[in-house]
Write a protein that holds these residues in place. Sequence first.
Motif, mmCIF file in Angstrom:
data_model
loop_
_atom_site.group_PDB
_atom_site.id
_atom_site.type_symbol
_atom_site.label_atom_id
_atom_site.label_comp_id
_atom_site.label_asym_id
_atom_site.label_seq_id
_atom_site.Cartn_x
_atom_site.Cartn_y
_atom_site.Cartn_z
ATOM 1 N N ASP A 1 15.618 -0.083 -2.648
ATOM 2 C CA ASP A 1 15.093 0.316 -3.962
ATOM 3 C C ASP A 1 14.124 1.491 -3.857
ATOM 4 O O ASP A 1 13.399 1.627 -2.875
ATOM 5 C CB ASP A 1 14.391 -0.877 -4.630
ATOM 6 C CG ASP A 1 15.388 -1.905 -5.149
ATOM 7 O OD1 ASP A 1 16.547 -1.525 -5.423
ATOM 8 O OD2 ASP A 1 15.021 -3.090 -5.248
ATOM 9 N N LYS A 2 14.102 2.302 -4.926
ATOM 10 C CA LYS A 2 13.220 3.487 -4.934
ATOM 11 C C LYS A 2 11.920 3.120 -5.635
ATOM 12 O O LYS A 2 11.734 3.394 -6.812
ATOM 13 C CB LYS A 2 13.923 4.649 -5.632
ATOM 14 C CG LYS A 2 15.155 5.083 -4.885
ATOM 15 C CD LYS A 2 15.782 6.313 -5.489
ATOM 16 C CE LYS A 2 16.957 6.735 -4.621
ATOM 17 N NZ LYS A 2 17.795 7.773 -5.214
ATOM 18 N N ARG A 3 11.008 2.490 -4.864
ATOM 19 C CA ARG A 3 9.794 1.943 -5.502
ATOM 20 C C ARG A 3 8.811 3.003 -5.958
ATOM 21 O O ARG A 3 8.047 2.779 -6.898
ATOM 22 C CB ARG A 3 9.096 0.958 -4.573
ATOM 23 C CG ARG A 3 9.422 1.292 -3.173
ATOM 24 C CD ARG A 3 9.058 0.581 -2.056
ATOM 25 N NE ARG A 3 10.200 0.238 -1.238
ATOM 26 C CZ ARG A 3 10.530 0.919 -0.136
ATOM 27 N NH1 ARG A 3 9.874 1.982 0.245
ATOM 28 N NH2 ARG A 3 11.535 0.509 0.570
ATOM 29 N N LEU A 4 8.845 4.212 -5.358
ATOM 30 C CA LEU A 4 7.883 5.243 -5.779
ATOM 31 C C LEU A 4 8.138 5.653 -7.232
ATOM 32 O O LEU A 4 7.226 6.078 -7.932
ATOM 33 C CB LEU A 4 7.948 6.439 -4.819
ATOM 34 C CG LEU A 4 6.749 7.389 -4.768
ATOM 35 C CD1 LEU A 4 5.415 6.674 -4.648
ATOM 36 C CD2 LEU A 4 6.913 8.385 -3.623
ATOM 37 N N ASP A 5 9.384 5.489 -7.684
ATOM 38 C CA ASP A 5 9.720 5.828 -9.080
ATOM 39 C C ASP A 5 8.877 5.026 -10.072
ATOM 40 O O ASP A 5 8.620 5.482 -11.186
ATOM 41 C CB ASP A 5 11.211 5.551 -9.358
ATOM 42 C CG ASP A 5 12.100 6.592 -8.696
ATOM 43 O OD1 ASP A 5 11.548 7.553 -8.110
ATOM 44 O OD2 ASP A 5 13.338 6.446 -8.754
ATOM 45 N N LEU A 6 8.452 3.823 -9.670
ATOM 46 C CA LEU A 6 7.650 2.989 -10.578
ATOM 47 C C LEU A 6 6.282 3.594 -10.839
ATOM 48 O O LEU A 6 5.582 3.189 -11.751
ATOM 49 C CB LEU A 6 7.436 1.584 -9.990
ATOM 50 C CG LEU A 6 8.667 0.743 -9.677
ATOM 51 C CD1 LEU A 6 8.249 -0.573 -9.039
ATOM 52 C CD2 LEU A 6 9.441 0.481 -10.962
ATOM 53 N N ASP B 1 6.381 6.913 1.842
ATOM 54 C CA ASP B 1 6.201 7.075 0.387
ATOM 55 C C ASP B 1 4.765 7.470 0.027
ATOM 56 O O ASP B 1 4.547 8.312 -0.856
ATOM 57 C CB ASP B 1 6.506 5.754 -0.346
ATOM 58 C CG ASP B 1 7.938 5.276 -0.158
ATOM 59 O OD1 ASP B 1 8.792 6.058 0.301
ATOM 60 O OD2 ASP B 1 8.194 4.092 -0.479
ATOM 61 N N GLY C 1 4.288 15.116 -3.839
ATOM 62 C CA GLY C 1 5.728 15.392 -3.749
ATOM 63 C C GLY C 1 6.099 16.582 -2.886
ATOM 64 O O GLY C 1 7.280 16.907 -2.759
ATOM 65 N N TYR D 1 2.492 11.552 -9.577
ATOM 66 C CA TYR D 1 2.371 10.090 -9.499
ATOM 67 C C TYR D 1 1.033 9.631 -10.043
ATOM 68 O O TYR D 1 0.016 10.308 -9.884
ATOM 69 C CB TYR D 1 2.514 9.624 -8.032
ATOM 70 C CG TYR D 1 3.806 10.101 -7.419
ATOM 71 C CD1 TYR D 1 5.009 9.497 -7.763
ATOM 72 C CD2 TYR D 1 3.831 11.202 -6.557
ATOM 73 C CE1 TYR D 1 6.211 9.967 -7.243
ATOM 74 C CE2 TYR D 1 5.029 11.670 -6.024
ATOM 75 C CZ TYR D 1 6.212 11.056 -6.380
ATOM 76 O OH TYR D 1 7.397 11.523 -5.877
ATOM 77 N N SER E 1 3.528 10.073 -16.330
ATOM 78 C CA SER E 1 4.198 10.537 -17.540
ATOM 79 C C SER E 1 3.338 11.642 -18.154
ATOM 80 O O SER E 1 2.220 11.886 -17.704
ATOM 81 C CB SER E 1 4.361 9.373 -18.522
ATOM 82 O OG SER E 1 3.097 8.801 -18.725
ATOM 83 N N LYS F 1 5.673 6.974 -11.136
ATOM 84 C CA LYS F 1 5.761 8.353 -11.632
ATOM 85 C C LYS F 1 4.804 8.559 -12.794
ATOM 86 O O LYS F 1 4.686 7.678 -13.659
ATOM 87 C CB LYS F 1 7.183 8.639 -12.104
ATOM 88 C CG LYS F 1 8.081 9.081 -10.974
ATOM 89 C CD LYS F 1 9.356 9.685 -11.526
ATOM 90 C CE LYS F 1 10.195 10.219 -10.393
ATOM 91 N NZ LYS F 1 11.624 10.111 -10.687
#
Length: 327
Positions: free
Chosen positions: A311-316, A237, A245, A292, A320, A318
């Motif tokens: 769980d997809k922790r990298l999503d936390l 990750d 990415g 990120y 904005s 992201k």
Amino acid sequence: MVVASPNPRRTEKIQAMELPAIDLSPSGRSAAPRLIVEACERYGFFKAVNHGVPVEIVSRMDEASAGFFALPASEKQRAGPAGPFGYGSKSIGLNGDVGEVEYLLLESDPAFVSRRSTSISDDPTRFSAAVNGYIEAVRDLACDILDLMAEGLRVPDTSVFSRFIRAVGSDSVFRINHYPRSGAVIHGEVGFGEHSDPQILTVLRSNDVGGLQISLEDGVWTSVPPDPKAFWINVGDVLQAMTNGRFLSVRHRALTNPFKSRTSMAFFGAPPLDARIASHRELVTPRWPRLYKPFTWAEYKKAVYSLRLGDKRLDLFKASREDGIDM
Ligand SMILES: C=C1C[C@]23C[C@@]1(O)CC[C@H]2[C@@]12CC[C@H](O)[C@@](C)(C(=O)O1)[C@H]2[C@@H]3C(=O)O
Ligand SMILES: O=C(O)CCC(=O)C(=O)O
Ligand SMILES: [Fe+2]
């Protein structure tokens, strides 16, 4: 091809596909940076061949791990329970994940390995020498590959990624997994469930029994054929974040084999706890803005250990719109 899934009630497609094999010998080296980048962008996974890790280092490690897993359960338990380090059986991590696996999770610092080996082996000096020798060799391999990645990405300072793993205080860890054969079950069972690896880079090896699968698309699994002479390298990750990415931290899992036991060992190359992780500036552009938010490895690790395996922790983390596209 659609074949048996470990869970017949769930629709899953399991396919076979050739993943790239990258030659790290002097003759393959000039093409390696480009091929590694292509593999990490498409699959997040590739096989390193002619890697230069001496076979004695690998066979000493294999002997040490086979010796440990052959011990009676009561003796193995002297090294457990894993919290998260030490010996674990069926229970993975701290949040209720389970699998048909037993394992040793070890810190990568040689002094910690030596200390922990006293609860693992009757000959701790021999055991820790095998583990420390193996870790040193695969850490060098990981760093070598990270330098080739930076070169392939045309980042001028080619040690941008490897310096985190070479740093004093690097939080790298080493895991040895043993998947007993599943006996009466015809299909494999889930030994180690679907997940991505949180760190920078993983260097994985197994015996000659298959079981590793990667998922490039939800519900579609590609079986990775075993090759005990090679190492499978996968993006974690943190490297996905550092490459903004471009490289993929791909989800994978390991199934048990009905007839043979499987052993795998993985070095997870990680930064020190206080290292700040951010997309590399050369990889952030107005057309490809920052994906990120910057974070420290300590912050990321806290998220890893508060969540479940899948769980997809990298999503936390992201970014904005408000985080802007600063380069
Ligand atoms: C359930 C968990 C086990 C794990 C920590 C976690 O909370 C989520 C990630 C898991 C994983 C997967 C890759 C490696 O095997 C590992 C050591 C890691 O860094 O993240 C394990 C963690 C573990 O077993 O402690
Ligand atoms: O056993 C394997 O091949 C994979 C294990 C794995 O993914 C892990 O330990 O993180
Ligand atoms: Fe993994």
